[in-house]
Design a protein around this motif. Structure first.
Motif, PDB file in Angstrom:
ATOM      1  N   HIS A  50       0.911  -1.491  -0.279  1.00 13.51           N
ATOM      2  CA  HIS A  50      -0.519   0.458  -0.117  1.00 13.51           C
ATOM      3  C   HIS A  50       1.164   1.367  -0.251  1.00 13.51           C
ATOM      4  N   ARG A  51       1.917   0.994   0.414  1.00 14.74           N
ATOM      5  CA  ARG A  51       2.844   2.693   0.358  1.00 14.74           C
ATOM      6  C   ARG A  51       3.672   3.084  -0.676  1.00 14.74           C
ATOM      7  N   TRP A  52       3.648   1.775  -1.589  1.00 19.86           N
ATOM      8  CA  TRP A  52       3.613   1.765  -3.115  1.00 19.86           C
ATOM      9  C   TRP A  52       3.614   3.910  -3.719  1.00 19.86           C
ATOM     10  N   TYR A  53       2.192   4.068  -3.588  1.00 21.37           N
ATOM     11  CA  TYR A  53       1.267   4.957  -3.942  1.00 21.37           C
ATOM     12  C   TYR A  53       0.869   5.668  -2.956  1.00 21.37           C
ATOM     13  N   PRO A  54       0.924   6.895  -1.754  1.00 26.94           N
ATOM     14  CA  PRO A  54       0.228   7.328  -1.286  1.00 26.94           C
ATOM     15  C   PRO A  54      -1.471   7.550  -1.824  1.00 26.94           C
TER      16      PRO A  54
END
Length: 413
Positions: free
Chosen positions: A12-16
């Protein structure tokens, strides 16, 4: 209910995606269910939190997303075909390519469409300084020419997407993009942009790909994410197959997500003309006024009619028929969707529907109650309306309405 809790979470942290909810919301739902779901539906996929977390629990999920950028983001997060050796091979090739940039990169990679992307003679404001956009084009060219596997090409494209706002002169400001303070003198070099990208690849992406490399690929075989308007595409879901729906549709707050994520859509070449942009907006849920809707007769619902009547008494000169049509269209869309949910769900299935109330012309629209009414008119039984939190109203409404309720409607079938 806040995606912020996902900012350090695997994949999930790949793109905020600030408008989404966290994985904990999904985990809490699964813990309280009286059964193990066999097949779920997410009609408004967004950044993919629902299908990704259900996939992690081995639950099949049909999901839909109308935005080509959000669809790309979701499918990249759902795909678990990556391995660290291939990833590092491509990173090494891209790093080498970026160490020798082409002075005429704009002859190899076209600028995103639009008059305000870069500085032009008549512009007072522009989205990117020249060095920033050239650095982005360098990266885009390296991905396009060096990565010959579509899964990795998409993965690296999302890594590029994750630095676009950082490299730009803009920031997300509620319903729109605004210019950063001091943006005219805040200038990055092309090398700075390359380093933003490579740092992301070599830190969080590399860490997560190493974990994925150790997973059993057969565990993750449930990704079914469709690109398109769920109102038109829901027929792809077999009747009577769904026993769980978890979703958060666009709120009735005039927020157009094509505006908020315009830079990503343009820079990644997912939208290349004003006509393509118009078509995309036309295919989104009727929750904003960026496109005009025909005069719409409100559905039969006393709460809705009362809200519309209270608005009609308002003497403000800013009365906008587009807003009234948007409100009526929104609930017409909801009525259609719940009638379709009734066909797709098994008896005993459960829906978790996250919405927020809205306010226009000093009148609060009880969105959660109206949707609960709609659900029951379609054969569902509303178990409860859970208050999730209070949200601030817009500055125009704050004088008459303090806060707006965000809710999760729990619905049985």
């Amino acid at each position: 209910m806040q995606f912020d809790k996902n900012k350090n979470v695997f994949v999930h942290r790949w793109y905020p995606f600030v408008e989404g909810y966290s994985k904990k919301f999904i985990e809490d739902i699964l813990r309280e269910l009286p059964f193990v779901p066999s097949c779920a539906l997410e009609p408004f996929c967004g950044s993919g939190t629902t299908p990704v977390e259900l996939q992690n629990h081995g639950i099949k999920c049909y999901s839909f997303e109308v935005s080509p950028f959000m669809h790309l983001l979701s499918t990249v997060k759902l795909s678990r075909k990556y391995n660290i050796d291939s990833f590092e091979y491509y990173v090494k090739a891209i790093t080498k390519k970026l160490s020798h940039t082409n002075r005429n990169i704009r002859k190899l990679e076209s600028l995103p469409f639009g008059d305000t992307v870069v500085k032009r003679n008549q512009n007072k404001k522009w989205n990117f300084h020249d060095a920033s956009i050239d650095g982005i084009l360098d990266i885009r060219h390296a991905i396009r020419t060096l990565v010959d596997n579509d899964d990795y090409k998409d993965l690296f494209t999302i890594a590029l997407a994750s630095i676009i706002l950082q490299a730009s002169n803009m920031f997300r400001n509620g319903k729109c993009l605004s210019y950063k303070k001091g943006w005219k003198t805040r200038i990055f070099s092309r090398k700075d942009i390359h380093n933003f990208f490579l740092d992301k690849l070599n830190s969080i992406f590399a860490e997560d790909i190493r974990i994925i490399s150790k997973e059993n690929p057969s565990v993750h075989n449930s990704e079914i994410c469709y690109l398109g308007d769920v109102r038109k595409c829901i027929q792809k879901v077999p009747d009577g197959e769904i026993d769980l729906i978890i979703t958060s549709p666009p709120y009735l707050n005039s927020r157009d997500y094509t505006d908020i994520y315009m830079l990503e859509l343009k820079v990644l070449g997912l939208i290349n003309s004003h006509e393509e942009l118009r078509v995309l907006r036309k295919n989104t849920l009727r929750s904003h006024v960026q496109v005009s809707y025909e005069n719409i007769i409100p559905i039969e619902n006393e709460r809705l009619k009362k809200s519309l009547y209270e608005m009609s008494k308002n003497e403000q000169k800013v009365w906008n028929s587009d807003i009234i049509n948007m409100i009526c269209g929104y609930f017409e869309d909801m009525q259609f969707l719940f009638s379709e949910f009734a066909k797709k769900m098994r008896k005993g299935g459960i829906i978790y529907f996250n919405v927020a109330n809205s306010a226009y012309y000093g009148v609060e629209v009880p969105v959660d109650y109206i949707i609960a009414d709609i659900a029951e008119s379609c054969g569902f039984k509303v178990r409860e309306i859970r208050k999730a939190r209070d949200l601030k109203t817009s500055p125009q409404q704050s004088a008459k309405i303090g806060k707006l309720r965000e809710s999760v409607i729990v619905i049985d079938y």
